[in-house]
Design an enzyme around this catalytic site. Structure first.
Site, PDB file in Angstrom:
ATOM      1  CB  VAL A  24      11.221  62.022  52.777  1.00 51.62           C
ATOM      2  CG1 VAL A  24       9.958  62.812  52.434  1.00 51.62           C
ATOM      3  CG2 VAL A  24      11.969  61.626  51.514  1.00 51.62           C
ATOM      4  CB  CYS A  25      11.088  66.242  56.740  1.00 48.65           C
ATOM      5  SG  CYS A  25      10.244  67.014  58.131  1.00 48.65           S
ATOM      6  CB  ILE A  26       6.102  64.901  53.829  1.00 49.01           C
ATOM      7  CG1 ILE A  26       6.177  63.382  53.658  1.00 49.01           C
ATOM      8  CG2 ILE A  26       6.865  65.639  52.747  1.00 49.01           C
ATOM      9  CD1 ILE A  26       5.621  62.884  52.331  1.00 49.01           C
TER      10      ILE A  26
END
Length: 148
Positions: free
Chosen positions: A88-90
């Site tokens: 996940v890329c946040i």
């Protein structure tokens, strides 16, 4: 003696067991390892993910909460802010401080006040509102733009 990270994670686990949050469940992958959590997210209503169950592993570093955990979906998921390998890329999972690339404000990045609950709620929000400006999966971002 238990580390600050262990104590904090044990407290968060206990809190989530006592007060479950709608939209996800979380627990330990292995009772003997407080640093690795299994998370199941229920696809949010009115999204492409509605009704789905998405599993992920949340791995905490030994210096948590000073550094963020990593979150990786183990279920297949097609999303602009999820790398093809499931990571996940946040913003809130990016290291604290100023963004070396200048895309994010320090206030959008990791802060020690974040909890398992706030992280997972941010991921649920991400499923509802992808950030196409800074995609981890360019193909998904392009197809997502075409769907809009």
């Amino acid at each position: 003696m238990a580390s600050q990270a262990c104590l904090l994670l044990q407290k968060q686990l206990k809190d989530l067991c006592k007060n479950p949050v709608d939209g996800f469940s979380a627990g330990l992958v292995d009772e003997n390892n407080i640093f690795e959590w299994s998370v199941t997210i229920i696809g949010p209503p009115d999204t492409l993910y509605e009704g789905g169950f998405f599993n992920a592993i949340m791995s905490f570093p030994p210096n948590y909460p000073n550094s963020p955990p990593t979150v990786k979906f183990t279920s297949e998921i097609w999303h602009p802010n999820v790398y093809p390998d499931g990571r996940v890329c946040i913003s809130i999972l990016h290291p604290p401080g100023d963004d070396p690339n200048g895309y994010e404000l320090a206030s959008e990045r990791w802060m020690p006040v974040h909890t398992v609950e706030s992280i997972v709620l941010s991921i649920i929000s991400m499923l509802s509102s992808p950030n196409d400006e800074s995609p981890a999966n360019v193909e998904a971002a392009v197809s997502d733009c075409r769907l809009s």
